[in-house]
Design a protein around this motif. Structure first.
Motif: not given
Lengths: 112, 115
Positions: B1-19
């Motif tokens: 059965g499907a478990g908890v899923s999350q996305s993205p698995s990895n995120k690289v961002t610059e300081k000051g940006k929103d995610v």
């Protein structure tokens, strides 16, 4: 204020022997305790839990002991297997609350 | 059965940006939690949703953090004006929440790195 503490960041045990992971807490309002196991790049998975009305709970190779007077709980794994190598988190919850308060984790390594 | 899923698995961002980080809980689970794990630390509670009740936001570290849960299912955690100290693994969990003692099931997490 670290309410749940795992003072050993790492533990190394020989395969077949007993692994004992320890956890101390400071909040006397905690009434439910859990152990989670975490492999790299995966989320924690539930292992075993114990209510404060008990002092021992056993599930196969895993046993959790609770000493309320000492505010201490421990997880015993026997016999230890290589697949038990992971980070183990102790967590606690107060009555009526849903959020869990976690310790810092202990990295267990089982050596063949 | 499907478990908890999350996305993205990895995120690289610059300081000051929103995610925005997304969580899909296990179908039928009414309770949803967000935690984060900073390097060398345990999991830190952020926010909890239960059905249509007002969420427990007591763990959010600042007003740059917000979360919503649409239709009682999918949840989005938003971090505005990211800072380097926001770098962590953000974990989502869900549970049936039928009473006491229910197990929280965790997703694999989103590893956020703020440069």
């Amino acid at each position: 204020d670290q309410q749940v503490k795992q003072n050993s960041p790492s533990l190394s045990v020989q395969e077949g022997r007993i692994s004992i992971l320890n956890c101390d807490y400071t909040n006397s309002m905690f009434d439910y305790f859990l152990w989670y196991k975490k492999y790299p790049a995966e989320g924690p998975t539930f292992l075993i839990s114990i209510s404060s009305i008990k002092d021992k709970n056993e599930d196969g190779r895993f046993t959790v002991f609770l000493n309320k007077s000492a505010k201490h709980l421990s997880l015993h794994i026997v016999p230890s297997q290589p697949g038990d190598s992971a980070v183990y988190f102790c967590a606690a919850r107060t009555q009526g609350a849903q959020k869990l308060v976690f310790g810092q984790g202990t990295r267990l390594t089982i050596n063949p | 059965g499907a478990g908890v899923s999350q996305s993205p698995s990895n995120k690289v961002t610059e300081k000051g940006k929103d995610v925005e980080l997304r969580c899909d809980p296990i179908s039928g689970h009414t309770a949803l939690y967000w935690y984060r794990q900073s390097l060398g630390q345990g999991l830190e509670f952020l926010i909890y949703f239960q059905g249509n009740s007002a969420p427990d936001k007591s763990g959010l570290p600042s007003d740059r953090f917000s979360a919503e849960r649409t239709g009682g299912s999918v949840s989005t955690l938003t971090i505005q004006r990211t800072q380097q100290e926001d770098s962590a693994v953000y974990l989502c969990a869900s549970s049936e929440n039928r009473g006491r003692g229910e197990t929280q099931y965790f997703g694999p997490g989103t590893r956020l790195l703020v440069l």
